[in-house]
Design an enzyme around this catalytic site. Structure first.
Site, PDB file in Angstrom:
ATOM      1  CD  GLU A 275      78.280  81.933   8.206  1.00  0.00           C
ATOM      2  OE1 GLU A 275      78.099  80.799   8.672  1.00  0.00           O
ATOM      3  OE2 GLU A 275      77.359  82.675   7.827  1.00  0.00           O
TER       4      GLU A 275
ATOM      5  CE  LYS B  58      67.073  73.426  19.389  1.00  0.00           C
ATOM      6  NZ  LYS B  58      68.147  74.263  19.997  1.00  0.00           N
TER       7      LYS B  58
ATOM      8  CD  GLU C 225      66.247  81.061   4.200  1.00  0.00           C
ATOM      9  OE1 GLU C 225      67.299  81.496   3.711  1.00  0.00           O
ATOM     10  OE2 GLU C 225      65.146  81.180   3.657  1.00  0.00           O
TER      11      GLU C 225
ATOM     12  N   GLY D  15      66.471  73.620  24.443  1.00  0.00           N
ATOM     13  CA  GLY D  15      67.465  72.586  24.672  1.00  0.00           C
ATOM     14  C   GLY D  15      68.516  72.581  23.577  1.00  0.00           C
TER      15      GLY D  15
ATOM     16  CB  CYS E 146      72.850  84.609   7.549  1.00  0.00           C
ATOM     17  SG  CYS E 146      71.348  85.547   7.278  1.00  0.00           S
TER      18      CYS E 146
HETATM   19  P1  NAD Z   1      73.681  76.121  14.334  1.00  0.00           P
HETATM   20  O1  NAD Z   1      73.515  75.367  13.068  1.00  0.00           O
HETATM   21  O2  NAD Z   1      74.760  75.725  15.258  1.00  0.00           O
HETATM   22  O3  NAD Z   1      72.352  76.043  15.193  1.00  0.00           O
HETATM   23  C1  NAD Z   1      71.109  76.422  14.662  1.00  0.00           C
HETATM   24  C2  NAD Z   1      70.012  75.669  15.381  1.00  0.00           C
HETATM   25  O4  NAD Z   1      70.125  74.277  15.083  1.00  0.00           O
HETATM   26  C3  NAD Z   1      70.074  75.785  16.904  1.00  0.00           C
HETATM   27  O5  NAD Z   1      68.767  75.874  17.404  1.00  0.00           O
HETATM   28  C4  NAD Z   1      70.718  74.473  17.303  1.00  0.00           C
HETATM   29  O6  NAD Z   1      70.388  74.062  18.593  1.00  0.00           O
HETATM   30  C5  NAD Z   1      70.134  73.529  16.277  1.00  0.00           C
HETATM   31  N1  NAD Z   1      70.915  72.318  16.053  1.00  0.00           N
HETATM   32  C6  NAD Z   1      72.249  72.146  16.181  1.00  0.00           C
HETATM   33  N2  NAD Z   1      72.582  70.871  15.896  1.00  0.00           N
HETATM   34  C7  NAD Z   1      71.443  70.229  15.577  1.00  0.00           C
HETATM   35  C8  NAD Z   1      71.134  68.903  15.199  1.00  0.00           C
HETATM   36  N3  NAD Z   1      72.069  67.973  15.080  1.00  0.00           N
HETATM   37  N4  NAD Z   1      69.847  68.598  14.947  1.00  0.00           N
HETATM   38  C9  NAD Z   1      68.876  69.535  15.035  1.00  0.00           C
HETATM   39  N5  NAD Z   1      69.111  70.791  15.418  1.00  0.00           N
HETATM   40  C10 NAD Z   1      70.382  71.149  15.664  1.00  0.00           C
HETATM   41  O7  NAD Z   1      73.780  77.641  13.925  1.00  0.00           O
HETATM   42  P2  NAD Z   1      74.025  78.891  14.907  1.00  0.00           P
HETATM   43  O8  NAD Z   1      75.445  78.880  15.331  1.00  0.00           O
HETATM   44  O9  NAD Z   1      72.954  78.951  15.929  1.00  0.00           O
HETATM   45  O10 NAD Z   1      73.749  80.116  13.924  1.00  0.00           O
HETATM   46  C11 NAD Z   1      74.712  80.670  13.100  1.00  0.00           C
HETATM   47  C12 NAD Z   1      74.523  80.176  11.688  1.00  0.00           C
HETATM   48  O11 NAD Z   1      73.208  80.496  11.222  1.00  0.00           O
HETATM   49  C13 NAD Z   1      75.439  80.854  10.720  1.00  0.00           C
HETATM   50  O12 NAD Z   1      75.995  79.903   9.854  1.00  0.00           O
HETATM   51  C14 NAD Z   1      74.522  81.796   9.950  1.00  0.00           C
HETATM   52  O13 NAD Z   1      74.987  82.152   8.680  1.00  0.00           O
HETATM   53  C15 NAD Z   1      73.267  81.041   9.922  1.00  0.00           C
HETATM   54  N6  NAD Z   1      72.135  81.930   9.669  1.00  0.00           N
HETATM   55  C16 NAD Z   1      71.533  81.894   8.433  1.00  0.00           C
HETATM   56  C17 NAD Z   1      70.476  82.741   8.143  1.00  0.00           C
HETATM   57  C18 NAD Z   1      69.823  82.700   6.798  1.00  0.00           C
HETATM   58  O14 NAD Z   1      68.718  83.218   6.672  1.00  0.00           O
HETATM   59  N7  NAD Z   1      70.418  82.104   5.798  1.00  0.00           N
HETATM   60  C19 NAD Z   1      70.012  83.621   9.118  1.00  0.00           C
HETATM   61  C20 NAD Z   1      70.644  83.646  10.361  1.00  0.00           C
HETATM   62  C21 NAD Z   1      71.698  82.779  10.625  1.00  0.00           C
END
Ligand code: NAD
Length: 494
Positions: free
Chosen positions: A398, A189, A263, A219, A302
């Site tokens: 962050e 996803k 992560e 989605g 991240c």
């Molecule tokens: P996000 O948590 O908003 O979304 C990540 C994914 O989760 C997306 O595909 C989103 O559609 C999905 N999602 C959102 N709500 C959900 C729910 N209730 N149930 C299931 N899936 C859901 O994060 P983002 O804004 O896309 O990415 C930025 C974040 O990712 C930052 O906090 C960053 O630090 C983190 N990140 C971490 C790493 C790592 O390896 N630790 C790497 C890259 C990014």
């Protein structure tokens, strides 16, 4: 310097479909409810395609195909799976420029990064895990004269992979490579901000992956990510994203008692000891480059070294050196290979960064530099450097943008205490010419990854993952295979 053509222009390497269905069982399958959402490119701010707005019903369809695919994939030998992974890597290498342009158009990152890092690193991951699975061995324990215990690695089944928007193809590869190498089938996803580049990749991979092994459903998180995590047939969720979303995911998987790896976010400290100034032998220059890493991918990383802890005695000279480099940095067309800072992924993200800059100022952090970047798009955000203290919100939360927060420390203990004073524990940097101190400090930092005299190196065979609220589980090393496997133990009485 080269400027790549934009989608729609003559000579562009990518032509996006106007409408993308889900990629399931190597076919394009329309979402059950027939809904799509607009996908905007941050490069020009315009809608360039629509993608399936999937729901629980589409998870069901994907699960059917993935489960069917798994019936044969789980029976393939490790060597045969490795062959498929090598082929995937080759397709990625052969289409590096095309995939890089797709990634830039979807995400806004500078093409230099996509060409030199994201796409080649993604291919390397498939190659690395091909080797890892081909050489993985079971083990046995000799219990006594007649009893022997065998241990086999078995796949989990259909796994759900939920990824963020900052490195769409690379994040997908970090998860897909170990997942399918281990004999699982995957439902991926992507993030709703960047749903398209992965589909460009899938179009290329159709010929090399058996049906059902990799499925992609697009989605919104709550509409499709949640039912994926809750599905009774899903056997593991690997998630990368925000800490708050990770907390929700943990609750979902509790229902089915399945493993999860998370992560999550970070607020990584980058520690600069005064001895870097002792000589001008290249280390200082590297350290300044390490500090400037807060601009990598517009700060949407991240492991962004968003907190610089600088020994007080060198602050002034350190800032002066940084300023010199910063003056040369320009925003630019993400498709120009000389561009260092591209576009933020979305206007919402720009708003979030601006909100934090306001918060920092209101808290009394000194805004010491807003660089003179040429900034002619609402998706471009000027870098900002704050001087303040570690308790301020901008030092603790962050931001995920080009904002660097600098504070000073007195001595080693002070630096360690300040670095660890964070709810996150993803990564850290340490810069010193004293190796013993570097080692000592590294061991005391509460972070899953410490870079000593370097930053943001991501070799495929180096375990990556967080401490504290940055999550748990590791990617990028053969130990990641074990997160996608279970151990079958058979005790035999001879
Ligand atoms: P996000 O948590 O908003 O979304 C990540 C994914 O989760 C997306 O595909 C989103 O559609 C999905 N999602 C959102 N709500 C959900 C729910 N209730 N149930 C299931 N899936 C859901 O994060 P983002 O804004 O896309 O990415 C930025 C974040 O990712 C930052 O906090 C960053 O630090 C983190 N990140 C971490 C790493 C790592 O390896 N630790 C790497 C890259 C990014």
């Amino acid at each position: 310097e080269k400027v790549y053509s934009r989608p729609g222009e003559a000579g562009c390497l990518v032509s996006f479909r106007p409408k993308y269905d889900n990629f399931i069982g190597n076919q394009w399958i329309a979402p059950v409810r027939g809904n799509y959402f607009d996908n905007v490119s941050p490069v020009d701010g315009k809608v360039f395609c629509q993608c399936a707005r999937s729901t629980a019903e589409d998870v069901e369809v994907a699960m059917e195909h993935a489960y069917k695919g798994w019936q044969s994939w789980k029976k393939t030998s490790a060597q045969d799976r490795a062959k498929v992974l090598y082929q995937i890597a080759q397709v990625m290498d052969e289409n590096r420029e095309k995939l890089a342009v797709a990634e830039v158009w979807d995400n806004g990152k500078p093409i230099r990064e996509a060409l030199l890092e994201d796409i080649p690193d993604a291919a390397t991951h498939f190659r690395y895990f091909a080797g890892a699975i081909a050489t993985q061995e079971g083990f046995l324990s000799e219990i006594n004269e007649t009893l022997v215990a065998y241990h086999f690695h078995e796949p989990l089944g259909v796994v759900g992979l939920i990824i963020p928007w900052n490195y769409p193809i690379l994040m997908a590869s970090w998860k897909l490579a170990p997942a399918i190498a281990a004999g699982n089938c995957a439902i991926l996803k992507p993030a709703e901000q960047t749903p398209a580049s992965i589909l460009v990749l899938m179009e290329l991979l159709m010929e090399v992956i058996p049906p059902g092994v990799i499925n992609v459903i697009n989605g919104y998180g709550p509409e499709v990510g949640k039912p994926l995590a809750l599905h009774p047939k899903v056997k593991k969720i690997a998630f990368t994203g925000e800490t708050a979303t990770g907390q929700e995911i943990m609750k979902y998987v509790a229902d089915n008692i399945i493993p999860v790896t998370l992560e999550l976010g970070g607020k990584s400290p980058n520690i600069f000891f005064e001895d870097i100034m002792d000589k001008d032998d290249g280390l200082l220059e590297k350290a300044i480059e390490g500090a400037m890493m807060f601009l990598l991918n517009q700060g949407e990383v991240c492991t962004c070294p968003s907190r610089a802890l600088v020994q007080e005695s060198i602050l002034e000279r350190f800032l002066e050196r940084m300023q010199r480099v910063l003056n040369k940095i320009r925003h630019g067309d993400p498709l120009n290979t000389s561009t260092i800072i591209g576009a933020q992924v979305s206007l919402e993200q720009v708003q979030r960064i601006k909100k934090y800059i306001k918060i920092g100022k209101a808290e009394g952090a000194k805004c010491i530099t807003i660089s003179n970047c040429k900034n002619d798009s609402p998706y471009q955000q000027d870098p900002c450097i704050f001087l303040g203290n570690n308790h301020m919100r901008v030092f603790q939360e962050e931001i995920f943008g080009p904002v660097l927060c600098i504070c000073t420390f007195q001595d080693e203990d002070d630096a360690i205490q300040m670095a660890n004073d964070s709810s996150y524990g993803l990564a850290a940097g340490v810069w010193t010419r004293d190796n013993i101190r570097g080692y000592r400090v590294s061991r005391q930092l509460e972070a899953g990854r410490v870079w000593l005299n370097c930053y943001n190196e991501f070799p495929a065979h180096s375990a990556f993952g967080g401490y504290k609220k940055s999550g748990f589980g590791r990617e990028c090393h053969k130990i990641a295979l074990e997160h996608y496997q279970q151990i079958k133990n058979v005790i035999v009485n001879y």
